[in-house]
Design an enzyme around this catalytic site. Structure first.
Site, short mmCIF file in Angstrom:
data_model
loop_
_atom_site.label_atom_id
_atom_site.label_comp_id
_atom_site.label_asym_id
_atom_site.label_seq_id
_atom_site.Cartn_x
_atom_site.Cartn_y
_atom_site.Cartn_z
N HIS A 109 0.81 -1.23 0.00
CA HIS A 109 0.00 0.00 0.00
C HIS A 109 0.84 1.28 0.00
O HIS A 109 0.52 2.26 0.68
CB HIS A 109 -0.95 0.01 1.19
CG HIS A 109 -2.04 -1.01 1.11
ND1 HIS A 109 -2.49 -1.54 -0.08
CD2 HIS A 109 -2.80 -1.59 2.09
CE1 HIS A 109 -3.47 -2.42 0.16
NE2 HIS A 109 -3.67 -2.47 1.46
N HIS A 180 -9.93 2.24 0.31
CA HIS A 180 -9.80 1.04 1.15
C HIS A 180 -10.81 1.03 2.29
O HIS A 180 -10.48 0.64 3.41
CB HIS A 180 -8.37 0.96 1.69
CG HIS A 180 -7.93 -0.42 2.09
ND1 HIS A 180 -8.41 -1.06 3.21
CD2 HIS A 180 -7.06 -1.28 1.51
CE1 HIS A 180 -7.84 -2.25 3.31
NE2 HIS A 180 -7.02 -2.41 2.29
N GLU A 315 -11.38 -3.01 -3.47
CA GLU A 315 -10.33 -2.06 -3.79
C GLU A 315 -10.11 -2.05 -5.31
O GLU A 315 -9.40 -2.89 -5.85
CB GLU A 315 -9.05 -2.45 -3.07
CG GLU A 315 -9.20 -2.62 -1.56
CD GLU A 315 -8.08 -3.43 -0.96
OE1 GLU A 315 -6.89 -3.15 -1.28
OE2 GLU A 315 -8.36 -4.37 -0.18
#
Length: 350
Positions: A109, A180, A315
């Protein structure tokens, strides 16, 4: 060309004068609260079939809690959403860049201080929308090129939360952001989401290679696998058939363009409330996450502990190794050509 390991800057950046929370609303009474930190969606209140509003995303009651450790609740993650094996970024010009390692042997991420752990500038706030901006300097977390990102959330009259991003760079660099939020259509304090009925309209997925979530790069038909969600299935029936109970990356298309209209990629239905969530995007892929790693240690807004599968994530993103494997989803930003993406989380009732 960079090959030496990069340490992960674990400390968050110095905060501005104050942490800001902004609420946007539509005429129907739905609302979303957004922070200037991480572009975080703190709450999202939509009606059930009886017209009763509830918050359908996981998160904390105190905004300051987001400055500490948490599993990316409501963030915009990036520069690259998902795991990049060994943090090794390979570009088409042959250069290799070592990114920070913040998830065991992998980069996750965007790094421990990725986009979701940075303060964004609030550019515009209207009744039903908010626009934020973030400048990511060259070399941040190992990524090449200076990058400017504009993020807009709009709450439409039909109770759809529209997420739009536009990004420019001074050199070719990868960018694959994702929203997210963890969704629970029964309400964030209602327990697990195991009775949610889930559909993902994808013919192929790209499975992880091992327990470290190493990228396999293998485009695999979903037919005959536990990852086949083309027909509605209850989450409790799906989880035991998933690798680690986690979820997979679904392949939607190889390229995404600003002119591409978002197409429907997922649908979720929660029977008791009657709420329906439909996800549409012009992104190349969709990472489905079941919330398997939630362990009850975090207390949510309603004072309830978030146990496994308390919320599920959709996502919309590119393939993490898309810079090197464009056939699985091109994620490169080119100078002079903004990268524009749109994802829509549309709520209704059945």
């Amino acid at each position: 060309m960079s090959s030496s390991p990069v340490s992960d800057p674990s400390a968050p950046p110095a905060p501005p004068a104050r942490l800001e929370a902004h609420v946007i609303r539509n005429a129907a009474g739905a609302s979303a609260e957004v922070l200037n930190y991480g572009g975080i969606v703190v709450s999202l209140r939509v009606p059930d079939r009886a017209g009763v509003f509830a918050d359908v995303v996981l998160g904390f009651a105190e905004a300051e809690r987001y400055l500490g450790a948490h599993p990316s609740f409501g963030e915009i993650v990036g520069r690259i959403a998902g795991r990049l094996t060994a943090g090794r970024l390979r570009l088409p010009d042959g250069s290799t860049h070592q990114l920070v390692l913040n998830d065991g042997p992998n980069h996750l991420h965007g790094g421990g201080a990725g986009f979701g752990r940075r303060f964004w500038e609030v550019r515009r706030v209207e009744a039903d929308s908010i626009t934020l901006h973030y400048h990511s300097p060259n070399g941040e977390n190992g990524y090449p090129g200076a990058l400017d990102v504009e993020l807009t959330y709009t709450l439409r009259a039909d109770n759809a939360l529209v997420v739009q991003t536009s990004a420019t760079s001074d050199r070719v660099t990868p960018l694959s952001m994702a929203q997210h939020s963890y969704f629970n259509l029964a309400g964030e304090g209602s327990g697990d989401a195991l009775d949610h009925q889930v559909q993902i309209f994808a013919e192929h997925h790209i499975p992880a290679a091992d327990a470290a979530m190493t990228l396999s790069g293998h485009l695999t038909p979903v037919g005959g696998t536990g990852n086949d969600l083309r027909q509605p299935r209850r989450l409790r029936e799906v989880v035991p058939q998933l690798f680690g109970g986690h979820g997979e990356h679904y392949f939607i298309r190889a390229t995404a363009a600003a002119a591409d209209a978002p197409t429907r990629v997922a649908r979720v239905y929660e029977e008791k409330s009657g709420r329906v969530l439909e996800v549409s995007t012009n992104e190349c892929g969709l990472q489905f996450y079941t919330g398997a790693k939630l362990d009850g240690s975090l207390i949510g807004k309603s004072g309830c502990a978030y146990g496994p599968h308390a919320g599920i994530c959709f996502e919309a993103q590119g393939y993490p190794d898309g810079a090197h494997r464009p056939e699985l989803g091109d994620i490169l930003v080119h100078p002079g050509t903004p990268q524009k993406r749109t994802t829509i989380y549309a709520f209704s009732v059945a």
